[in-house]
Design a protein around this motif. Structure first.
Motif, PDB file in Angstrom:
ATOM      1  N   LEU A 142       0.257  -1.165  -0.114  1.00  0.00           N
ATOM      2  CA  LEU A 142      -0.067   0.264   0.507  1.00  0.00           C
ATOM      3  C   LEU A 142       0.614   1.203   0.070  1.00  0.00           C
ATOM      4  O   LEU A 142       0.988   2.215  -0.063  1.00  0.00           O
ATOM      5  CB  LEU A 142      -0.563   0.457   1.302  1.00  0.00           C
ATOM      6  N   ASP A 143       2.318   1.310   0.359  1.00  0.00           N
ATOM      7  CA  ASP A 143       2.452   2.092   0.691  1.00  0.00           C
ATOM      8  C   ASP A 143       3.319   2.699  -0.577  1.00  0.00           C
ATOM      9  O   ASP A 143       3.304   3.498  -1.392  1.00  0.00           O
ATOM     10  CB  ASP A 143       3.884   2.082   1.880  1.00  0.00           C
ATOM     11  N   GLN A 144       3.682   1.361  -1.682  1.00  0.00           N
ATOM     12  CA  GLN A 144       4.047   1.611  -2.566  1.00  0.00           C
ATOM     13  C   GLN A 144       2.884   2.016  -3.990  1.00  0.00           C
ATOM     14  O   GLN A 144       3.474   3.564  -4.653  1.00  0.00           O
ATOM     15  CB  GLN A 144       4.531   0.815  -3.592  1.00  0.00           C
ATOM     16  N   ILE A 145       1.587   2.524  -3.921  1.00  0.00           N
ATOM     17  CA  ILE A 145       0.585   3.270  -3.916  1.00  0.00           C
ATOM     18  C   ILE A 145       0.829   4.026  -3.741  1.00  0.00           C
ATOM     19  O   ILE A 145       0.247   5.194  -4.319  1.00  0.00           O
ATOM     20  CB  ILE A 145      -0.605   2.193  -3.538  1.00  0.00           C
ATOM     21  N   SER A 146       1.203   4.408  -2.509  1.00  0.00           N
ATOM     22  CA  SER A 146       1.061   6.043  -2.149  1.00  0.00           C
ATOM     23  C   SER A 146       1.966   6.587  -3.032  1.00  0.00           C
ATOM     24  O   SER A 146       2.070   8.102  -3.410  1.00  0.00           O
ATOM     25  CB  SER A 146       1.068   5.731  -1.186  1.00  0.00           C
ATOM     26  N   ASP A 147       3.694   5.810  -3.033  1.00  0.00           N
ATOM     27  CA  ASP A 147       4.872   6.184  -3.287  1.00  0.00           C
ATOM     28  C   ASP A 147       4.317   7.144  -4.862  1.00  0.00           C
ATOM     29  O   ASP A 147       4.172   8.536  -6.040  1.00  0.00           O
ATOM     30  CB  ASP A 147       5.916   5.686  -3.329  1.00  0.00           C
ATOM     31  N   LEU A 148       3.750   6.300  -5.937  1.00  0.00           N
ATOM     32  CA  LEU A 148       3.686   5.881  -7.320  1.00  0.00           C
ATOM     33  C   LEU A 148       2.218   7.511  -7.358  1.00  0.00           C
ATOM     34  O   LEU A 148       1.989   8.531  -8.346  1.00  0.00           O
ATOM     35  CB  LEU A 148       2.821   5.153  -7.871  1.00  0.00           C
ATOM     36  N   GLY A 149       1.235   7.433  -5.934  1.00  0.00           N
ATOM     37  CA  GLY A 149       0.331   8.543  -6.169  1.00  0.00           C
ATOM     38  C   GLY A 149       1.234  10.094  -6.556  1.00  0.00           C
ATOM     39  O   GLY A 149       0.793  11.050  -6.791  1.00  0.00           O
ATOM     40  N   ALA A 150       2.268   9.532  -4.769  1.00  0.00           N
ATOM     41  CA  ALA A 150       2.819  11.272  -4.830  1.00  0.00           C
ATOM     42  C   ALA A 150       3.799  11.200  -6.193  1.00  0.00           C
ATOM     43  O   ALA A 150       3.655  12.583  -6.681  1.00  0.00           O
ATOM     44  CB  ALA A 150       3.674  11.220  -3.700  1.00  0.00           C
ATOM     45  N   ALA A 151       4.463  10.893  -6.920  1.00  0.00           N
ATOM     46  CA  ALA A 151       5.394  10.565  -8.002  1.00  0.00           C
ATOM     47  C   ALA A 151       4.058  11.203  -9.511  1.00  0.00           C
ATOM     48  O   ALA A 151       4.749  11.917 -10.180  1.00  0.00           O
ATOM     49  CB  ALA A 151       5.559   9.660  -8.532  1.00  0.00           C
ATOM     50  N   THR A 152       2.585  11.093  -9.452  1.00  0.00           N
ATOM     51  CA  THR A 152       2.240  11.038 -10.357  1.00  0.00           C
ATOM     52  C   THR A 152       0.959  12.190 -10.487  1.00  0.00           C
ATOM     53  O   THR A 152       0.542  12.540 -11.211  1.00  0.00           O
ATOM     54  CB  THR A 152       1.298  10.572 -11.443  1.00  0.00           C
ATOM     55  N   GLY A 153       0.613  12.994  -9.515  1.00  0.00           N
ATOM     56  CA  GLY A 153      -0.286  14.047  -8.783  1.00  0.00           C
ATOM     57  C   GLY A 153      -1.276  13.442  -8.888  1.00  0.00           C
ATOM     58  O   GLY A 153      -2.508  14.006  -8.659  1.00  0.00           O
ATOM     59  N   ARG A 154      -1.249  12.181  -8.135  1.00  0.00           N
ATOM     60  CA  ARG A 154      -2.802  11.404  -7.332  1.00  0.00           C
ATOM     61  C   ARG A 154      -2.754  11.136  -6.739  1.00  0.00           C
ATOM     62  O   ARG A 154      -3.097  10.103  -6.008  1.00  0.00           O
ATOM     63  CB  ARG A 154      -2.697  10.334  -9.209  1.00  0.00           C
ATOM     64  N   GLN A 155      -2.282  12.331  -5.466  1.00  0.00           N
ATOM     65  CA  GLN A 155      -2.095  11.457  -4.193  1.00  0.00           C
ATOM     66  C   GLN A 155      -3.971  11.081  -3.464  1.00  0.00           C
ATOM     67  O   GLN A 155      -3.775   9.834  -3.094  1.00  0.00           O
ATOM     68  CB  GLN A 155      -1.764  12.347  -3.421  1.00  0.00           C
ATOM     69  N   ALA A 156      -4.491  12.077  -4.072  1.00  0.00           N
ATOM     70  CA  ALA A 156      -5.658  11.536  -3.674  1.00  0.00           C
ATOM     71  C   ALA A 156      -6.393  10.085  -4.530  1.00  0.00           C
ATOM     72  O   ALA A 156      -6.593   9.619  -3.481  1.00  0.00           O
ATOM     73  CB  ALA A 156      -7.255  12.586  -4.348  1.00  0.00           C
ATOM     74  N   ASP A 157      -6.350  10.190  -5.126  1.00  0.00           N
ATOM     75  CA  ASP A 157      -6.702   9.042  -6.059  1.00  0.00           C
ATOM     76  C   ASP A 157      -5.855   7.659  -5.016  1.00  0.00           C
ATOM     77  O   ASP A 157      -6.875   6.715  -4.893  1.00  0.00           O
ATOM     78  CB  ASP A 157      -6.428   9.023  -7.494  1.00  0.00           C
ATOM     79  N   ALA A 158      -4.509   7.766  -4.960  1.00  0.00           N
ATOM     80  CA  ALA A 158      -3.875   6.734  -4.549  1.00  0.00           C
ATOM     81  C   ALA A 158      -3.860   6.672  -2.534  1.00  0.00           C
ATOM     82  O   ALA A 158      -4.384   5.303  -2.813  1.00  0.00           O
ATOM     83  CB  ALA A 158      -1.958   7.316  -4.153  1.00  0.00           C
ATOM     84  N   LYS A 159      -5.166   7.500  -2.163  1.00  0.00           N
ATOM     85  CA  LYS A 159      -4.974   7.270  -0.884  1.00  0.00           C
ATOM     86  C   LYS A 159      -6.824   6.687  -0.997  1.00  0.00           C
ATOM     87  O   LYS A 159      -6.977   5.752  -0.387  1.00  0.00           O
ATOM     88  CB  LYS A 159      -5.228   8.357  -0.646  1.00  0.00           C
ATOM     89  N   ALA A 160      -7.174   6.638  -2.423  1.00  0.00           N
ATOM     90  CA  ALA A 160      -9.085   6.427  -1.944  1.00  0.00           C
ATOM     91  C   ALA A 160      -8.719   4.576  -2.526  1.00  0.00           C
ATOM     92  O   ALA A 160      -9.207   3.822  -2.099  1.00  0.00           O
ATOM     93  CB  ALA A 160      -9.455   6.864  -3.148  1.00  0.00           C
ATOM     94  N   LEU A 161      -7.607   4.513  -3.526  1.00  0.00           N
ATOM     95  CA  LEU A 161      -7.489   2.505  -3.748  1.00  0.00           C
ATOM     96  C   LEU A 161      -7.236   2.118  -2.661  1.00  0.00           C
ATOM     97  O   LEU A 161      -7.677   0.968  -2.340  1.00  0.00           O
ATOM     98  CB  LEU A 161      -6.786   3.308  -5.317  1.00  0.00           C
TER      99      LEU A 161
END
Length: 310
Positions: A142-161
Motif C-alpha cells: 500500500l505504501d508503494q501505491i502511495s509513492d506512485l500517487g505522489a509521483a504522478t500528482g494522483r495522491q487523492a486517487d492513491a489514498k482512495a484506492l
C-alpha cells in the motif's frame, strides 16, 4: 529529472533541483516544479505530474492505471498484461535496455528492480527512476501505491484506492471461517513443486487466514522459495492446494489429480485444489483484494470438509 539533449538543458534542469535539496519539498519555479518521492533507491526528484511515464514492472503498471495516471503512461514492459489498454511494448523489465527506454523520452521511469544497471544509465541522462521492489507485506504494498500517487500528482486517487483495498481485504479475512486446528496448504508455483514459505509476501497473505504452510520445514536454505519433493508433499497431505501455475503451465485440479499418488491427497479427494486467478498472486498491486478473496473462498470450502471438533 527529465531527459535532455544538450548540456545547457541539463544545467538548467539541475538548477531547478536546488530548492528541492534545500527544503525537501517541491521547487517553486513555475517552469519546472518537482516533487520528492522516497523510493528504495533514495529520495528522487520527479517532475510534478509527469506526462511521459514508462513502467517496467507489471504491478506498477496496474497501479498507475488504477490511480488514474494511465493517460500519462507512454510505454510499459512486455509482461504488463493488465489492464488491456496499457501501451504494451517489447521493453523488458528483466533485461532492460536503457537506449530503448530513452527512445520513449520519459520524464519518469518506474521499475521493481535495478536490473543491468538501468537506474544509473537513465539517471546519467537526467531521467528520474523510482525503484519500488517486491513488497514485503501488505503495508509495504500500500505504501508503494502511495509513492506512485505522489509521483504522478494522483495522491487523492492513491489514498482512495488503498482505502478500498484495505477494506476489501479486511472483509475477506473476517468472513473466512477458522477451524480448531489451522488448515494446511501448498501453494504451487510450477509443476516441479516449487513453492513459497510463510515468510514471503504470498505466505503472509495465507497467514492472515491462520493457515499453516507445509513448505516451511523444507526451506533449509532460507530463500522463501523451496522445492518440495513428491514424497514430502504426499506425506504433508495439505488440506488446500492452490495452483498459481494454472495459466502459465496448464495446471488444473483435473490435471494434477492425474499425477502419481495425488488421487490419495485429501485436497484432491475433497475438491479443495484451487486454480488461482492469472497473475494476481505474483503481483502486489490493486488486484490484491482478488487474491485475498480467492483464498477466503478456498478456506471456506476446505473448512466444510473438516470433521466436527477438528
Amino acid at each position: 529529472m527529465r531527459s535532455h539533449r544538450n548540456t545547457a538543458a541539463l544545467a538548467a534542469f539541475a538548477a531547478l533541483l536546488v530548492p528541492v535539496a534545500a527544503c525537501g519539498s517541491a521547487a517553486e519555479e513555475p517552469q519546472g516544479r518537482t516533487v520528492v518521492v522516497d523510493a528504495a533507491n533514495g529520495r528522487i526528484a520527479v517532475p510534478v505530474a509527469p506526462q511521459r511515464i514508462v513502467s517496467l514492472a507489471p504491478t506498477h503498471t496496474e497501479t498507475l492505471f488504477a490511480i488514474g495516471a494511465g493517460k500519462q503512461v507512454v510505454a510499459v514492459d512486455d509482461q504488463s498484461s493488465y489492464p488491456v489498454e496499457a501501451p504494451r511494448t517489447a521493453l523488458s523489465g528483466f533485461t532492460p535496455n536503457a537506449e530503448a527506454v530513452i527512445g520513449y523520452k520519459p520524464d519518469l521511469v518506474v521499475v521493481s528492480d535495478d536490473q543491468h544497471g538501468i537506474v544509473a544509465a537513465l539517471q546519467k541522462v537526467g531521467i528520474p527512476v523510482l525503484v519500488e521492489p517486491a513488497a514485503k507485506d501488505l503495508d509495504d504494498a500500500l505504501d508503494q501505491i502511495s509513492d506512485l500517487g505522489a509521483a504522478t500528482g494522483r495522491q487523492a486517487d492513491a489514498k482512495a484506492l488503498t482505502a478500498r483495498m484495505r477494506a476489501a481485504i479486511d472483509e475477506s479475512v473476517r468472513a473466512a471461517p477458522r477451524t480448531a486446528q489451522p488448515l494446511s496448504y501448498f501453494h504451487e508455483l510450477d509443476p516441479q513443486l516449487h513453492t513459497v514459505t510463510s515468510s514471503t509476501f504470498i505466505g503472509k497473505v495465507y497467514g492472515a487466514f491462520g493457515l499453516h504452510d507445509v513448505a516451511d520445514a523444507a526451506d533449509t536454505a532460507g530463500t522463501g522459495y523451496p522445492q518440495l519433493s513428491q514424497e514430502a508433499l504426499l506425506h504433508a497431505d495439505p488440506a488446500l492446494i492452490l495452483l498459481a501455475d494454472a495459466q502459465c503451465c496448464g495446471q488444473t485440479p483435473e490435471v494434477v489429480a492425474q499425477r502419481p499418488g495425488w488421487r490419495d491427497l485429501r485436497a484432491v479427494r475433497d475438491g479443495t485444489v484451487v486454480a488461482l486467478p492469472a497473475d494476481v498472486p505474483s503481483r502486489w498491486g490493486p488486484r490484491l483484494p482478488d487474491f485475498y478473496r480467492a483464498v477466503a473462498d478456498a478456506v471456506s470450502r476446505a473448512a466444510q470438509k473438516v470433521p466436527a471438533g477438528r
